[in-house]
Design a protein around this motif. Structure first.
Motif, PDB file in Angstrom:
ATOM      1  N   GLY A  61      13.523  24.029   6.242  1.00 11.85           N
ATOM      2  CA  GLY A  61      13.856  24.900   7.204  1.00 11.85           C
ATOM      3  C   GLY A  61      14.647  24.489   8.459  1.00 11.85           C
ATOM      4  N   ASP A  62      14.516  23.260   8.995  1.00 10.94           N
ATOM      5  CA  ASP A  62      14.872  22.522  10.019  1.00 10.94           C
ATOM      6  C   ASP A  62      16.506  22.375  10.380  1.00 10.94           C
ATOM      7  OD1 ASP A  62      12.386  22.428  11.279  1.00 10.94           O
ATOM      8  OD2 ASP A  62      12.239  20.508  10.969  1.00 10.94           O
ATOM      9  N   THR A  63      17.161  22.263  11.190  1.00 11.19           N
ATOM     10  CA  THR A  63      18.462  22.036  11.265  1.00 11.19           C
ATOM     11  C   THR A  63      18.701  20.735  11.626  1.00 11.19           C
ATOM     12  OG1 THR A  63      19.096  24.415  11.386  1.00 11.19           O
ATOM     13  CG2 THR A  63      20.681  22.744  11.934  1.00 11.19           C
ATOM     14  N   LEU A  64      19.445  19.757  11.082  1.00 16.81           N
ATOM     15  CA  LEU A  64      19.782  18.493  11.617  1.00 16.81           C
ATOM     16  C   LEU A  64      21.347  18.510  11.972  1.00 16.81           C
ATOM     17  CD1 LEU A  64      17.840  16.099   9.271  1.00 16.81           C
ATOM     18  CD2 LEU A  64      17.118  17.113  11.148  1.00 16.81           C
ATOM     19  N   PHE A  65      21.802  17.495  12.770  1.00 12.44           N
ATOM     20  CA  PHE A  65      23.295  17.423  13.034  1.00 12.44           C
ATOM     21  C   PHE A  65      23.698  16.256  12.643  1.00 12.44           C
ATOM     22  CE2 PHE A  65      20.940  20.335  15.966  1.00 12.44           C
ATOM     23  CZ  PHE A  65      21.862  21.344  16.185  1.00 12.44           C
ATOM     24  N   ILE A  66      25.071  16.197  12.356  1.00 12.96           N
ATOM     25  CA  ILE A  66      25.811  15.058  12.023  1.00 12.96           C
ATOM     26  C   ILE A  66      26.706  14.805  13.095  1.00 12.96           C
ATOM     27  CG2 ILE A  66      27.278  13.897  10.425  1.00 12.96           C
ATOM     28  CD1 ILE A  66      26.307  15.602   8.105  1.00 12.96           C
ATOM     29  N   ILE A  67      26.519  13.682  13.778  1.00 15.42           N
ATOM     30  CA  ILE A  67      27.435  13.329  15.090  1.00 15.42           C
ATOM     31  C   ILE A  67      28.310  12.160  14.843  1.00 15.42           C
ATOM     32  CG2 ILE A  67      25.798  14.463  16.587  1.00 15.42           C
ATOM     33  CD1 ILE A  67      24.937  11.525  17.453  1.00 15.42           C
ATOM     34  N   ASN A  68      29.462  12.058  15.285  1.00 16.50           N
ATOM     35  CA  ASN A  68      30.331  10.841  15.227  1.00 16.50           C
ATOM     36  C   ASN A  68      30.015   9.901  16.231  1.00 16.50           C
ATOM     37  OD1 ASN A  68      31.590  11.738  17.563  1.00 16.50           O
ATOM     38  ND2 ASN A  68      33.377  12.626  16.347  1.00 16.50           N
ATOM     39  N   ARG A  69      30.657   8.869  16.515  1.00 15.32           N
ATOM     40  CA  ARG A  69      30.381   7.654  17.413  1.00 15.32           C
ATOM     41  C   ARG A  69      30.586   8.109  18.718  1.00 15.32           C
ATOM     42  NH1 ARG A  69      33.751   2.509  14.612  1.00 15.32           N
ATOM     43  NH2 ARG A  69      32.157   2.374  12.724  1.00 15.32           N
ATOM     44  N   ARG A  70      31.363   9.121  18.991  1.00 16.80           N
ATOM     45  CA  ARG A  70      31.489   9.686  20.198  1.00 16.80           C
ATOM     46  C   ARG A  70      30.425  10.817  20.643  1.00 16.80           C
ATOM     47  NH1 ARG A  70      37.547  11.715  20.336  1.00 16.80           N
ATOM     48  NH2 ARG A  70      36.835  12.246  18.258  1.00 16.80           N
ATOM     49  N   ARG A  82      31.971  11.726   8.220  1.00 15.68           N
ATOM     50  CA  ARG A  82      32.266  10.424   7.645  1.00 15.68           C
ATOM     51  C   ARG A  82      31.305   9.417   7.451  1.00 15.68           C
ATOM     52  NH1 ARG A  82      36.142  12.791   7.353  1.00 15.68           N
ATOM     53  NH2 ARG A  82      38.226  12.546   8.089  1.00 15.68           N
ATOM     54  N   GLU A  83      31.294   8.210   6.631  1.00 14.98           N
ATOM     55  CA  GLU A  83      30.360   7.475   6.253  1.00 14.98           C
ATOM     56  C   GLU A  83      29.460   6.952   7.567  1.00 14.98           C
ATOM     57  OE1 GLU A  83      30.636   4.735   3.186  1.00 14.98           O
ATOM     58  OE2 GLU A  83      31.891   5.637   1.981  1.00 14.98           O
ATOM     59  N   GLN A  84      30.220   6.707   8.632  1.00 17.86           N
ATOM     60  CA  GLN A  84      29.456   5.852   9.682  1.00 17.86           C
ATOM     61  C   GLN A  84      28.913   6.934  10.610  1.00 17.86           C
ATOM     62  OE1 GLN A  84      32.759   6.029   8.957  1.00 17.86           O
ATOM     63  NE2 GLN A  84      34.099   6.475  10.945  1.00 17.86           N
ATOM     64  N   ASP A  85      29.043   8.257  10.402  1.00 14.02           N
ATOM     65  CA  ASP A  85      28.383   9.153  11.125  1.00 14.02           C
ATOM     66  C   ASP A  85      26.865   9.142  11.034  1.00 14.02           C
ATOM     67  OD1 ASP A  85      30.865  10.119  11.972  1.00 14.02           O
ATOM     68  OD2 ASP A  85      31.143  11.718  10.629  1.00 14.02           O
ATOM     69  N   ARG A  86      26.203   9.656  12.241  1.00 13.53           N
ATOM     70  CA  ARG A  86      24.845   9.574  12.351  1.00 13.53           C
ATOM     71  C   ARG A  86      24.074  10.848  12.066  1.00 13.53           C
ATOM     72  NH1 ARG A  86      23.540   7.434  17.695  1.00 13.53           N
ATOM     73  NH2 ARG A  86      25.523   8.365  18.092  1.00 13.53           N
ATOM     74  N   VAL A  87      22.900  10.954  11.514  1.00 11.38           N
ATOM     75  CA  VAL A  87      22.240  12.265  11.429  1.00 11.38           C
ATOM     76  C   VAL A  87      21.033  12.394  12.732  1.00 11.38           C
ATOM     77  CG1 VAL A  87      20.765  13.808   9.914  1.00 11.38           C
ATOM     78  CG2 VAL A  87      22.699  12.487   8.697  1.00 11.38           C
ATOM     79  N   VAL A  88      20.987  13.418  13.324  1.00  9.55           N
ATOM     80  CA  VAL A  88      20.075  13.477  14.370  1.00  9.55           C
ATOM     81  C   VAL A  88      19.344  14.716  14.353  1.00  9.55           C
ATOM     82  CG1 VAL A  88      21.383  11.773  15.741  1.00  9.55           C
ATOM     83  CG2 VAL A  88      21.824  14.204  15.936  1.00  9.55           C
ATOM     84  N   GLN A  89      18.244  14.880  15.002  1.00  8.06           N
ATOM     85  CA  GLN A  89      17.525  16.104  15.316  1.00  8.06           C
ATOM     86  C   GLN A  89      17.432  16.269  16.756  1.00  8.06           C
ATOM     87  OE1 GLN A  89      13.416  15.889  13.647  1.00  8.06           O
ATOM     88  NE2 GLN A  89      13.522  18.131  13.484  1.00  8.06           N
ATOM     89  N   ARG A  90      17.835  17.440  16.969  1.00  7.57           N
ATOM     90  CA  ARG A  90      17.297  17.930  18.542  1.00  7.57           C
ATOM     91  C   ARG A  90      15.884  18.233  18.757  1.00  7.57           C
ATOM     92  NH1 ARG A  90      19.838  23.430  20.721  1.00  7.57           N
ATOM     93  NH2 ARG A  90      18.494  24.086  19.342  1.00  7.57           N
ATOM     94  N   VAL A  91      15.348  17.515  19.626  1.00 10.41           N
ATOM     95  CA  VAL A  91      14.149  17.617  19.959  1.00 10.41           C
ATOM     96  C   VAL A  91      13.744  18.847  20.992  1.00 10.41           C
ATOM     97  CG1 VAL A  91      12.032  16.521  21.403  1.00 10.41           C
ATOM     98  CG2 VAL A  91      13.994  15.293  20.185  1.00 10.41           C
ATOM     99  N   LEU A  92      13.004  19.756  20.290  1.00  5.90           N
ATOM    100  CA  LEU A  92      12.827  21.068  20.902  1.00  5.90           C
ATOM    101  C   LEU A  92      11.369  21.108  21.860  1.00  5.90           C
ATOM    102  CD1 LEU A  92      13.850  23.449  18.103  1.00  5.90           C
ATOM    103  CD2 LEU A  92      15.092  22.933  20.208  1.00  5.90           C
ATOM    104  N   TYR A  93      10.723  20.134  21.288  1.00  6.10           N
ATOM    105  CA  TYR A  93       9.257  20.293  21.828  1.00  6.10           C
ATOM    106  C   TYR A  93       9.004  18.777  22.431  1.00  6.10           C
ATOM    107  CZ  TYR A  93       9.132  24.641  19.676  1.00  6.10           C
ATOM    108  OH  TYR A  93       9.167  25.999  19.321  1.00  6.10           O
ATOM    109  N   HIS A  94       9.302  18.402  23.633  1.00 10.20           N
ATOM    110  CA  HIS A  94       9.086  17.430  24.254  1.00 10.20           C
ATOM    111  C   HIS A  94       7.624  16.562  24.520  1.00 10.20           C
ATOM    112  CE1 HIS A  94      13.561  17.115  25.167  1.00 10.20           C
ATOM    113  NE2 HIS A  94      13.266  18.376  25.485  1.00 10.20           N
TER     114      HIS A  94
END
Length: 263
Positions: free
Chosen positions: A1-10, A42-54
């Motif tokens: 149910g969580d949402t992850l993000f794919i981000i590029n080098r920038r 693209r293959e070199q992109d990263r998968v990250v998760q936004r931290v909601l509860y620090h």
């Protein structure tokens, strides 16, 4: 149910992943399966998760405080502390599980079910198998109550029975010798919307394997065998039920019925 993000080098977001489920692979370790639109990835992109509860670490402090208040009998303050824990960590399964137990004890079953379901959705974070088993046992019990509630539509009761089967099977995987879970599963097939005499019999036989004098299982087996015209086994199991509790009214009624029509 969580949402992850794919981000590029920038660090620009290219896509979102809606998580469907996770599992552990022998070859690759933990694998996450999700869906989304990956057209610009693209293959070199990263998968990250936004931290909601620090401040998730503070949740455990409030859980410990909640446990203290629960142990001294102050349910109101215990619930307050568990809610504070959830404020720091919204999906903390331990906090939801413990709050569900309190609501269940207070007979507020609707609230208990809600908390248990959130804990179940995040059960991979529960370390203790005993907690997982107790959680599954309570979910099975609450869903069983709904199934036997004749005021609910059949369609809904059928849906709840499928959920109950899932909880029961998961509980059995954790503790394969649980008489209570086998009995409840047998009862679902015996009295529920989705009926199966064969499956009910097999679950009740599991119970009497571990506890030969389990009264309710022996009564159910006697009824099932008599229903299918196996009067010898019906008599055998009803005698076991009476051996377990000679004063049991239902056992005595079934015994009298079998004796009457077993001539």
């Amino acid at each position: 149910g969580d949402t992850l993000f794919i981000i590029n080098r920038r660090n620009v977001i290219q896509a979102r992943i809606k998580v469907d489920f996770m599992f552990k692979s022998r070859s690759f370790g933990y694998i996450l399966v999700g869906h989304g639109n990956f057209q610009f990835c693209r293959e070199q992109d990263r998968v990250v998760q936004r931290v909601l509860y620090h401040n998730k670490k503070y949740a455990f402090i409030h859980i410990a405080r909640g446990d203290y208040y629960k142990n001294i009998g102050n349910q109101g303050k215990a619930i307050r502390e568990y809610k504070k824990a959830i404020g720091f960590d919204k999906k903390n399964p331990a906090a939801h599980f413990k709050m569900g137990l309190l609501y269940y004890k207070m007979k507020i079953e609707l609230y208990a079910l809600r908390e248990f379901q959130i804990a179940y959705d995040n059960r991979f974070r529960l370390v203790d198998n005993e907690d997982k088993f107790i959680l599954l046992s309570h979910l099975l019990k609450l869903r069983s109550n709904d199934i036997f509630n004749k005021e609910l539509p059949v369609r809904l009761r059928r849906k709840y029975q499928k959920e109950a089967f899932k909880y029961g099977k998961e509980a059995i995987k954790l503790y394969p010798q649980s008489q209570n879970i086998y009995f409840q599963m047998g009862l679902l097939y015996f009295r529920g919307v989705i009926k199966s005499d064969v499956k009910a019999k097999n679950y009740f036989l599991k119970v009497v394997k571990y506890n030969p004098l389990h009264v309710k299982s022996n009564i159910a087996l006697a009824v099932l065998y008599f229903k299918h015209k196996n009067k010898v086994k019906a008599l055998k199991f009803i005698k076991k039920a009476l051996q377990g509790d000679p004063t049991n009214k239902r056992a005595r009624q079934v015994f009298a019925y079998i004796k009457k029509y077993n001539k």
